[in-house]
Scaffold this motif. Sequence first.
Motif, PDB file in Angstrom:
ATOM      1  N   GLU A 258       0.839  -1.200   0.000  1.00 16.14           N
ATOM      2  CA  GLU A 258       0.000   0.000   0.000  1.00 16.14           C
ATOM      3  C   GLU A 258       0.877   1.254   0.000  1.00 16.14           C
ATOM      4  OE1 GLU A 258      -3.555   0.152   2.503  1.00 16.14           O
ATOM      5  OE2 GLU A 258      -3.059  -1.865   3.220  1.00 16.14           O
ATOM      6  N   SER A 259       1.943   1.198   0.776  1.00 20.97           N
ATOM      7  CA  SER A 259       2.857   2.347   0.834  1.00 20.97           C
ATOM      8  C   SER A 259       3.589   2.530  -0.488  1.00 20.97           C
ATOM      9  CB  SER A 259       3.861   2.166   1.977  1.00 20.97           C
ATOM     10  OG  SER A 259       3.205   2.182   3.231  1.00 20.97           O
ATOM     11  N   TYR A 260       4.015   1.418  -1.103  1.00 19.76           N
ATOM     12  CA  TYR A 260       4.643   1.526  -2.420  1.00 19.76           C
ATOM     13  C   TYR A 260       3.682   2.175  -3.416  1.00 19.76           C
ATOM     14  CZ  TYR A 260       8.101  -1.947  -0.747  1.00 19.76           C
ATOM     15  OH  TYR A 260       9.073  -2.626  -0.052  1.00 19.76           O
ATOM     16  N   TRP A 261       2.409   1.783  -3.334  1.00 25.83           N
ATOM     17  CA  TRP A 261       1.402   2.334  -4.252  1.00 25.83           C
ATOM     18  C   TRP A 261       1.287   3.841  -4.075  1.00 25.83           C
ATOM     19  CZ3 TRP A 261      -2.912   5.207  -4.799  1.00 25.83           C
ATOM     20  CH2 TRP A 261      -3.735   5.000  -5.914  1.00 25.83           C
ATOM     21  N   VAL A 262       1.237   4.302  -2.824  1.00 28.73           N
ATOM     22  CA  VAL A 262       1.134   5.742  -2.573  1.00 28.73           C
ATOM     23  C   VAL A 262       2.369   6.459  -3.095  1.00 28.73           C
ATOM     24  CG1 VAL A 262       1.001   7.513  -0.782  1.00 28.73           C
ATOM     25  CG2 VAL A 262      -0.461   5.491  -0.634  1.00 28.73           C
ATOM     26  N   GLU A 263       3.545   5.862  -2.913  1.00 25.73           N
ATOM     27  CA  GLU A 263       4.771   6.451  -3.467  1.00 25.73           C
ATOM     28  C   GLU A 263       4.658   6.596  -4.984  1.00 25.73           C
ATOM     29  OE1 GLU A 263       8.789   5.714  -1.006  1.00 25.73           O
ATOM     30  OE2 GLU A 263       8.051   3.948  -2.036  1.00 25.73           O
ATOM     31  N   ALA A 264       4.157   5.552  -5.627  1.00 24.62           N
ATOM     32  CA  ALA A 264       4.025   5.590  -7.083  1.00 24.62           C
ATOM     33  C   ALA A 264       3.033   6.666  -7.511  1.00 24.62           C
ATOM     34  CB  ALA A 264       3.587   4.226  -7.610  1.00 24.62           C
ATOM     35  N   ALA A 265       1.931   6.806  -6.779  1.00 19.14           N
ATOM     36  CA  ALA A 265       0.942   7.835  -7.100  1.00 19.14           C
ATOM     37  C   ALA A 265       1.534   9.228  -6.917  1.00 19.14           C
ATOM     38  CB  ALA A 265      -0.298   7.653  -6.231  1.00 19.14           C
ATOM     39  N   GLU A 266       2.335   9.400  -5.893  1.00 20.89           N
ATOM     40  CA  GLU A 266       2.989  10.696  -5.669  1.00 20.89           C
ATOM     41  C   GLU A 266       3.952  11.016  -6.802  1.00 20.89           C
ATOM     42  OE1 GLU A 266       2.900  10.604  -0.775  1.00 20.89           O
ATOM     43  OE2 GLU A 266       4.813  10.511  -1.827  1.00 20.89           O
ATOM     44  N   LEU A 267       4.721  10.014  -7.231  1.00 25.50           N
ATOM     45  CA  LEU A 267       5.626  10.226  -8.352  1.00 25.50           C
ATOM     46  C   LEU A 267       4.834  10.551  -9.612  1.00 25.50           C
ATOM     47  CD1 LEU A 267       8.423  10.242  -9.622  1.00 25.50           C
ATOM     48  CD2 LEU A 267       8.257   7.742  -9.876  1.00 25.50           C
ATOM     49  N   ALA A 268       3.738   9.828  -9.836  1.00 30.53           N
ATOM     50  CA  ALA A 268       2.889  10.100 -11.002  1.00 30.53           C
ATOM     51  C   ALA A 268       2.399  11.544 -10.987  1.00 30.53           C
ATOM     52  CB  ALA A 268       1.709   9.127 -11.027  1.00 30.53           C
ATOM     53  N   ASP A 269       1.990  12.013  -9.820  1.00 37.53           N
ATOM     54  CA  ASP A 269       1.520  13.388  -9.697  1.00 37.53           C
ATOM     55  C   ASP A 269       2.634  14.370 -10.030  1.00 37.53           C
ATOM     56  OD1 ASP A 269      -0.257  15.561  -8.843  1.00 37.53           O
ATOM     57  OD2 ASP A 269       1.056  15.689  -7.099  1.00 37.53           O
ATOM     58  N   SER A 270       3.826  14.124  -9.517  1.00 38.09           N
ATOM     59  CA  SER A 270       4.944  15.041  -9.756  1.00 38.09           C
ATOM     60  C   SER A 270       5.361  15.067 -11.218  1.00 38.09           C
ATOM     61  CB  SER A 270       6.136  14.661  -8.882  1.00 38.09           C
ATOM     62  OG  SER A 270       6.737  13.447  -9.317  1.00 38.09           O
ATOM     63  N   LEU A 271       5.069  13.979 -11.946  1.00 37.94           N
ATOM     64  CA  LEU A 271       5.425  13.887 -13.365  1.00 37.94           C
ATOM     65  C   LEU A 271       4.330  14.428 -14.281  1.00 37.94           C
ATOM     66  CD1 LEU A 271       7.003  10.314 -13.297  1.00 37.94           C
ATOM     67  CD2 LEU A 271       8.244  12.461 -13.663  1.00 37.94           C
ATOM     68  N   GLY A 272       3.203  14.828 -13.701  1.00 41.60           N
ATOM     69  CA  GLY A 272       2.123  15.381 -14.513  1.00 41.60           C
ATOM     70  C   GLY A 272       1.232  14.345 -15.164  1.00 41.60           C
ATOM     71  N   VAL A 273       1.163  13.148 -14.574  1.00 38.32           N
ATOM     72  CA  VAL A 273       0.323  12.084 -15.121  1.00 38.32           C
ATOM     73  C   VAL A 273      -1.151  12.490 -15.054  1.00 38.32           C
ATOM     74  CG1 VAL A 273      -0.550   9.767 -14.562  1.00 38.32           C
ATOM     75  CG2 VAL A 273       1.916  10.176 -14.735  1.00 38.32           C
ATOM     76  N   ASP A 274      -1.889  12.131 -16.085  1.00 40.43           N
ATOM     77  CA  ASP A 274      -3.322  12.434 -16.145  1.00 40.43           C
ATOM     78  C   ASP A 274      -4.175  11.335 -15.518  1.00 40.43           C
ATOM     79  OD1 ASP A 274      -3.095  14.888 -17.864  1.00 40.43           O
ATOM     80  OD2 ASP A 274      -2.251  13.430 -19.258  1.00 40.43           O
ATOM     81  N   VAL A 275      -3.859  10.086 -15.868  1.00 41.80           N
ATOM     82  CA  VAL A 275      -4.678   8.935 -15.464  1.00 41.80           C
ATOM     83  C   VAL A 275      -3.792   7.896 -14.790  1.00 41.80           C
ATOM     84  CG1 VAL A 275      -6.204   7.083 -16.266  1.00 41.80           C
ATOM     85  CG2 VAL A 275      -6.255   9.319 -17.401  1.00 41.80           C
TER      86      VAL A 275
END
Length: 538
Positions: A258-275
Motif C-alpha cells: 500500500e505504501s509503495y502504491w502511494v509512493e508511485a501515485a505521488e511520483l505520477a503526480d509530480s510527473l504530470g500524469v493524467d490517469v
Amino acid sequence: MKKRLLLFGVLCTQFMVLAQQDAWVYLKDKQNVETSIVNPTTILSQKAIDRKNRHNVVIDARDVPVNESYITQLKNATGITVMAKSKWFNAVHVRGAETDINNLKTTFSFVDHIEFANRSLNTSKKSQEKNQSKFTSALTNFTYGTAANQIEMIKGEQLHLANYTGTGMTVAVIDAGFPNVNNMAGFQRLRNANNILGTYDFVGRDTDVYTNTTSNHGTLVLSTMAGYIENQFVGTAPDASYYLFITEYAPTENPVEESYWVEAAELADSLGVDVINSSLGYTTYDNANYSYSPSDMNGNTAYISKGANIAFEKGILVVNSAGNDGNTSWQIVVAPADAAGVFSIGAVQSNGLYATFSSRGNITQPTRKPDVVAQGQGSVVIFENDVIASANGTSFSSPIMSGGLACLWQALPNKTNAEIMQLVRESASQYNSPDYFLGYGIPNLQTALNLALSIDKNDKDIAVSLFPNPVKKFAYLKLPISEERVSITVFNMLGKYLFETVVTPLNNKMDVSSLSKGVYFAKLESNNVSKTIKFIKN
C-alpha cells in the motif's frame, strides 16, 4: 482470500512473518514549505504544474517532499528498516519489532504519531483520529480483431474515429510486473513512438520492470490500453504515453505494498500524469493481524484508499479494478476502489451481463460502487510471448476503461477529473437506476463526449449565471425572463446527488448553507435550459 492482482483465479503463496511489525510513522513538519510552494519547479515537473493550473488544483504542503534528514535518522535507528515514504501523508513506512518502532516516538522529536498495520497495537486515539484526517497523426481506421467487442461495448472506437486515440495524455500503470514489454511485437508501436516515458520498481528499488518481476500481470493489463498488432489487436488508448510502475510483490501479502502504491501515485503526480490505472486490490494479509474486514472498505480506512483520495484531489483520474470477490464471502469492492475519489470498474461478460466474480458495492461505501463496468470476462489481452488470448478479471475491465477515459479527456482537455467521471456516469446504461452489481452500468463514451459538447454549447448560448461565486449562504440565479421555472440538481465533485430545488426569475434564490466548503455542480433544466454550472461554497 488474498486479492492483490485482480486477475480472477490468481493464486499467491502464503508467507507468515509474525516477528516483525509494519507501521506508518507520521512526521510533524517539512523543510522549506513556503519557499517550495512559491517556487514549484523545485518540487514538481512543469507538466505537473501545468496540469494543476489547468484544473485549478492548488499546490500545497503535501507536494513538498519528506524531510530527508528525518528519513536518515529513522534508517539509523535500532532495529528499523525504512520501506517507503509518502510526501502526501508526511509519513514513512517502517518495519521492525514492536518495541523498536514504539521507541521512535520517544527517541525523535519530529515523530508525530505511529500507526501499526496491526491495528490492535494502536492504543493511541490520536493516531486513529489523525488518519481520518509531441503531436503525431493518429491511425484511426483500426482493425481491432478479437479485441473489437471490449472497445465497441463502451464506444471507444467512435473516439478513435474522431482522432482521439490518447495522443498527449499520460497514463501511469501501477501493477506487478511488465515482462518482455521492451521486446514484444505487441508493444513495438508504443516503443517506436517513444511513448514509454519511464519505469520504476518500488519493490526492488530500481528501474527494471521487464525482467526483475514475479508476475506477468502488468504486461497483460498494459496490452488492453497500449497493445497493437496490425489487423489483430488494438488497445483502447494506443497513442497515449505511459509510465510503468511496480508496487506489488506477488509471492507475499504485506501492507508495505500500500505504501509503495502511494509512493508511485505521488511520483505520477509530480510527473504530470493524467490517469492512473491500478488493477490491484487489498483486503487480507499473510499476517492476519494486518488484515482488513469488509466493514473497513468504507473508502477512508485503508492507507491506500486515503492516498488514492489525495491523488484525486491533486487532479489525477484514478481508475481501479473493483475486485473479484462477487462469488466469495468477502463480496464487496476492495481498497482502493472503495475510495470516493476512485473511479472503480466492475466486470461484465461479452454480452454485457454481470460477471458473477465481479465485486459488488455496499451501502456502507461513500459513493455508488462500482462506478461503471466494462468487459472483464473473456477480455482479450496480449501475453508476454505475443500470444493473443482471453483472460478473466476486473484487472482488465479497469484498463479497458482507463484507455477509453484517456481518449475522452484528450477530447475534453478543459474538463476536470471529477467532470470526466460524472460525464461517463451520466452516459452509462443504467444511470437513472444504478445498483450494486453494475453501478451506473456500461458507459457510452461517444454519448459522454456529445453530452459535454452540448453542455459547453448551452453554457455559451443561454444567458444563465449563478452569483456570487464563490458563495457563502445563498446563491442567486440569473435567468431569462421567459423561463417560468427551472429545476436545479446539485452534485458534489464526485457526482453524488445532494439535493434538488426550483427557482424562477422572480424567486431566484438557492440556499446552500447546508453544504460544506468545496466545489459543487448545479445542473439546471427546463424546457429551454440545460446547463451545468460549477460553483464554490466558502
